[in-house]
Enzyme design. Sequence first.
Site, PDB file in Angstrom:
ATOM      1  N   ARG A 177      -6.219   8.835   0.928  1.00  0.00           N
ATOM      2  CA  ARG A 177      -4.788   8.537   0.963  1.00  0.00           C
ATOM      3  C   ARG A 177      -4.598   7.615  -0.229  1.00  0.00           C
ATOM      4  NH1 ARG A 177      -1.694   3.513   1.133  1.00  0.00           N
ATOM      5  NH2 ARG A 177       0.295   4.001   2.072  1.00  0.00           N
ATOM      6  N   GLU A 192       0.777   8.536  -1.397  1.00  0.00           N
ATOM      7  CA  GLU A 192       1.935   7.797  -0.905  1.00  0.00           C
ATOM      8  C   GLU A 192       3.001   7.769  -1.990  1.00  0.00           C
ATOM      9  OE1 GLU A 192       3.508   3.440   0.542  1.00  0.00           O
ATOM     10  OE2 GLU A 192       2.016   3.615  -1.030  1.00  0.00           O
ATOM     11  N   ASP A 229      -1.025  -4.814 -12.594  1.00  0.00           N
ATOM     12  CA  ASP A 229      -0.926  -3.361 -12.742  1.00  0.00           C
ATOM     13  C   ASP A 229      -2.004  -2.826 -13.682  1.00  0.00           C
ATOM     14  OD1 ASP A 229       0.863  -1.260 -11.784  1.00  0.00           O
ATOM     15  OD2 ASP A 229       1.216  -0.869 -13.918  1.00  0.00           O
ATOM     16  N   ASP A 258      -2.730   5.096  -2.394  1.00  0.00           N
ATOM     17  CA  ASP A 258      -1.661   4.118  -2.225  1.00  0.00           C
ATOM     18  C   ASP A 258      -0.772   4.034  -3.468  1.00  0.00           C
ATOM     19  OD1 ASP A 258      -0.646   1.696  -0.709  1.00  0.00           O
ATOM     20  OD2 ASP A 258      -1.307   0.680  -2.535  1.00  0.00           O
ATOM     21  N   ARG A 307      -0.160  13.144  10.836  1.00  0.00           N
ATOM     22  CA  ARG A 307      -0.917  11.895  10.966  1.00  0.00           C
ATOM     23  C   ARG A 307      -0.310  11.059  12.097  1.00  0.00           C
ATOM     24  NH1 ARG A 307      -0.694   8.043   5.944  1.00  0.00           N
ATOM     25  NH2 ARG A 307       1.445   7.896   6.671  1.00  0.00           N
TER      26      ARG A 307
END
Length: 512
Positions: A210, A248, A182, A212, A352
């Site tokens: 986009r 997302e 992370d 993630d 989409r």
Amino acid sequence: MKLFILVALFGLSLAQHNPHTKHGRTAIVHLFEWRWADIAAECERFLGPNGFGGVQISPPNEHIVLNSPWRPWWQRYQPIGYNLCSRSGSEGELRDMISRCNNVGVNIYVDAVINHMCGAGGGEGTHSSCGSWFNAGSRDFPSVPFTHSDFNDHKCRTGSGDIENYGDAHQVRDCRLVGLLDLALEKDYVRAKVTDFLNKLIDVGVAGFRVDACKHMWPGDLAVIYGRLHNLTTNWFPGGSRPFIFQEVIDLGGEPITSREYVHLGRVTEFKYGAKLGTVFKKWNGEKLFYTKTWGEGWGFMPNGSAVAFVDNHDNQRGHGAGGASIVTFWDSRLYKMAVGYMLAHPYGVTRVMSSFHWNRHIVNGKDQNDWMGPPSHGNGSTKSVPINPDQTCGDGWVCEHRWRQIKNMVIFRNVVNGQPHSNWWDNQSNQVAFGRGNRGFIVFNNDDWDLDVTLNTGMPGGTYCDVISGQKEGNRCTGEQINVGTDGWADFKISNRDEDPFVAIHAESKL
Ligand SMILES: *[C@@H]1O[C@H](CO)[C@@H](O)[C@H](O)[C@H]1NC(C)=O
Ligand SMILES: *[C@@H]1O[C@H](CO)[C@@H](O)[C@H](O)[C@H]1NC(C)=O
Ligand SMILES: *[C@@H]1O[C@H](CO)[C@@H](O)[C@H](O)[C@H]1NC(C)=O
Ligand SMILES: CC(=O)N[C@H]1CO[C@H](CO)[C@@H](O)[C@@H]1O
């Protein structure tokens, strides 16, 4: 003064909600795992000519290469660095694709994996797509470079170092998502490396990202990173255009982190959309299609201007992510065409469309044992290119839902009706519904187990129209069924529940 700053910030971030699609185009396609050379060709031969607004591409940066399992699709969600060579091709091929797609009015949106690097168990060596050496155990990624202090290991408070409880927002953002290292995005150095990577892509000509795994990043860190992005290149976009950001965030409700925390930064993927639409078309939980009269915000979805809508994505089509078995995919092609048709006809969100590859699905106790399988590949692991058959379908295991006549024609429908209101709703209090988009288009669905035979007000000018589901207008003839709309706007519709595609759609440009 304060108000002025607020207005300025608000204006700046709202700009990141605009996909900058050209020529009134309204739909994006995710060409999942396609090679750059194939995408370039697809923009020129198919997407541009059929009015697709943009392509979401797979992550273009250097990723881990795994042997066990063999080359899974998710290796691309395990970055090793920000060099631009990946399973989809080289940096040269990426640049060539971006300019060729832009030249035919098709935008490129990059899947940006910035929450993490590879898994903690990713080992040491040069098993990466550009061949850069790394050591996951010691947190060493010299090609960026990132070292141990650029990760959140010290910040995470769980015993395993992984997220253990999704009810704890600190764990979700500071610990490792399924073991993935992370990144410490609060560090200016890490932010700078990530921003340089994204800005390089903007300067090459991409239209946005986009992003993630946003649930796993603090909105404040993302705000700083997005705020440092360049404007889009004026080679293809108007001066002052901000990159399109769609994030997302998996939010089906019931967790402390919600999509609401991200909507001011850009759009957010609305996972409730496909989960609910699948439930409705499968008629599970007593759902009926006529309940979708209030589809959109009326169903508790995020505001229209914040949403990216989709029926399935690369995760939930194989049981990852969210939505479970309610998600409809190409595996249920009859329902899938109807669900995608419904989405494209409806005014909610930026839409989409998914474009998939086949894999050997093998479901045991509700879980697909082969949910890891990567794209069609040669024996040496390199991804196969996408051959186009004489009937315009794709070969070699590429599904190409976006080329299916019904879906391609509904992308065109959405462009033709763009800006028109949802109108002339009809239903039979069951699974037969119809609605229009002003005087530009009309669609009728029969998802009941009996025939539909009704006369409806389409709101369209009188004339003969070609149904773009059973066929399409070619020159001045119709290869499918014809629908006669009277001068009063009314028309007869007959749809058997046994039809291959039990829905009909007409629009202003399908008039004969
Ligand atoms: C983007 O364009 C706007 C409007 O021209 C300008 O005010 C702003 O400074 C630009 N931002 C960047 C990062 O270049
Ligand atoms: C929702 O947003 C879309 C795309 O931005 C737009 O075309 C549409 O008109 C909006 N729909 C409603 C109901 O406001
Ligand atoms: C892998 O095999 C394919 C098909 O034989 C070939 O075209 C490709 O160049 C090979 N790639 C590498 C990296 O060896
Ligand atoms: C509840 C119900 O099924 N209502 C109607 C659905 O539509 C058909 C005609 O298309 C009617 O016959 C049903 O009564």
